[in-house]
Enzyme design. Structure first.
Site, PDB file in Angstrom:
ATOM      1  N   TRP A   1     143.799  25.288 -16.151  1.00  0.00           N
ATOM      2  CA  TRP A   1     144.021  23.848 -16.116  1.00  0.00           C
ATOM      3  C   TRP A   1     142.897  23.238 -15.294  1.00  0.00           C
ATOM      4  CZ3 TRP A   1     147.322  21.039 -12.095  1.00  0.00           C
ATOM      5  CH2 TRP A   1     147.496  19.692 -12.456  1.00  0.00           C
TER       6      TRP A   1
ATOM      7  N   ASP B   1     151.640  29.591 -10.208  1.00  0.00           N
ATOM      8  CA  ASP B   1     151.793  28.266 -10.804  1.00  0.00           C
ATOM      9  C   ASP B   1     152.902  28.376 -11.846  1.00  0.00           C
ATOM     10  OD1 ASP B   1     151.649  25.824 -12.051  1.00  0.00           O
ATOM     11  OD2 ASP B   1     149.474  25.747 -12.098  1.00  0.00           O
TER      12      ASP B   1
ATOM     13  N   LYS C   1     158.058  19.284 -17.322  1.00  0.00           N
ATOM     14  CA  LYS C   1     158.232  19.773 -18.690  1.00  0.00           C
ATOM     15  C   LYS C   1     159.676  20.132 -18.985  1.00  0.00           C
ATOM     16  CE  LYS C   1     153.650  19.947 -18.268  1.00  0.00           C
ATOM     17  NZ  LYS C   1     152.941  19.505 -17.045  1.00  0.00           N
TER      18      LYS C   1
END
Length: 400
Positions: A130, A211, A249
């Protein structure tokens, strides 16, 4: 006073979204931005979230400040969701969790405490990753090193390169790993590879940052947390780690910025000391987290009926994304039988490294109004039954 300030280039993802908004093509499709879309192209409010918000409105408890580390019930629920309520770190109080404004703040806090308290100067991050990871840890004052992650085709895992990256790290370095649904590739490790990687991280005496932005999007809430739970078991590994999670999400709470940073320690005393340092960093960054999104998550996770409904809807989202992957591959196989897209079935989560070149990405945007990142990353959740045929036909057109 500001005459010497230079213009900063736009963010790769959000800049492309702005370009998409200006596009007048009536058939345009945005496959770049990292949000979940349903069959109507909308980001839905989950049922459990709606019910939780309604109850909160009815009970209106005011808008006072939260503690520096956030809602206590939220923090306990987050830890139990990640580790499981019966995990040794929970039972032995060898953890600390702090509510943060999204996973991004959690990642930054991890960098700050590594730099200030642990003496870490270097962090290893996958290539690709990312894009904001790199900016976050530069801003925290850490030196960046990257290890190769993908095979030569750019669509599958090169585990040997991942291991070489761990071997190249020095004891006391940090390493960031995507726990599930690797962003931006969708390429994950299997269970045996995780065992080997975790052992290497432990043997090399590295500080791991997990993460964990997509719990529930890979194989399910429990299975997705397995690598973290294994590492946190001090009987096997050293057990000290950072976990940065997000509910953007899996709760569709993107705009509420709800996340957390959890640490696991070897003793409850060390966990208490780490909590004090986390709170000290939070106080100087944003003082305390926003209330509304965290209160939603806390209510859902602590109400068995709402939690069960949330889990069922999340399972449906995960299954729908997998069905979209299969439908995409099937359509592309019919249009371009000589081009193999099967890797997309094997990838997980919202994102896929498609293997489409930057040149073809530009053509898709300019000729068809289809927007994806120049790396070829597709947000699978941007597809639906209405646009799938158009997207596949356009891709076949530029590739043939």
């Amino acid at each position: 006073m500001f005459e010497t300030v230079t213009l900063c280039p736009p963010d790769a993802v959000f800049g492309l979204t702005e370009e998409f908004k200006r596009d007048s093509n009536p058939d345009k499709v945005n496959l770049s931005v990292g949000v979940y879309r349903d069959e109507q192209g909308q980001t839905p409010v989950m049922r459990a979230v709606h019910h939780a918000e309604q109850r909160m409105l009815d009970e209106h408890q005011g808008h006072t400040y939260l503690p520096i580390d956030g809602l206590p019930g939220y923090n306990r629920s987050v830890a139990e969701l990640i580790f499981g309520p019966d995990h040794p770190v929970i039972q032995q109080q060898r953890f600390a969790t702090v509510q943060t404004p999204g996973g991004t703040a959690a990642l930054r806090i991890a960098g700050e405490i590594l730099k200030r308290q642990c003496g870490v100067s270097t962090i290893w991050i996958s290539n690709p990753t990312w894009s904001n990871h790199l900016q976050i840890y530069r801003a925290a004052g850490l030196e960046l090193q990257q290890y190769d992650y993908l095979d030569p085709q750019g669509t599958g895992l090169d585990f040997a390169s991942v291991c070489r990256g761990v071997e190249a790290a020095q004891p006391g370095d940090a390493i960031l790993v995507h726990t599930v649904c690797h962003n931006p590739t969708g390429v994950d490790l299997d269970s045996e590879q995780w065992n080997e990687l975790l052992q290497r991280i432990s043997d090399q005496q590295l500080y791991p940052i997990f993460d964990f932005a997509y719990q529930g999007f890979g194989a399910g809430l429990e299975l997705d947390a397995e690598p973290i739970r294994r590492f946190a078991s001090s009987e096997t590994f050293n057990g000290e780690a950072f976990v940065c999670n997000s509910f953007s999400k899996n709760f569709n709470l993107y705009g509420e910025r709800v996340g957390g940073i959890s640490i696991t320690a070897s003793t409850s005393e060390a966990a208490t000391a780490m909590l004090s340092q986390l709170k000290s960093i939070v106080r100087t960054m944003y003082s305390n987290p926003p209330k509304h999104g965290g209160a939603i998550v806390e209510r859902v996770l602590r109400d068995e009926t709402l939690k069960t409904d949330w889990e069922a809807e999340l399972d449906g989202i995960r299954q729908r994304i997998q069905e979209l992957r299969i439908a995409f591959v099937d359509q592309m196989s019919q249009r371009l039988p000589g081009v193999d897209f099967n890797h997309i079935k094997n990838q997980r989560g919202m994102f896929s490294y498609s293997g489409i070149s930057a040149e073809h990405v530009d053509r898709l945007k300019n000729e068809f109004g289809i927007y994806l990142l120049r790396s070829g990353r597709i947000n699978i959740a941007g597809l639906n039954r209405k646009n799938l045929d158009y997207v596949c036909s356009a891709i076949a057109s530029v590739l043939s």
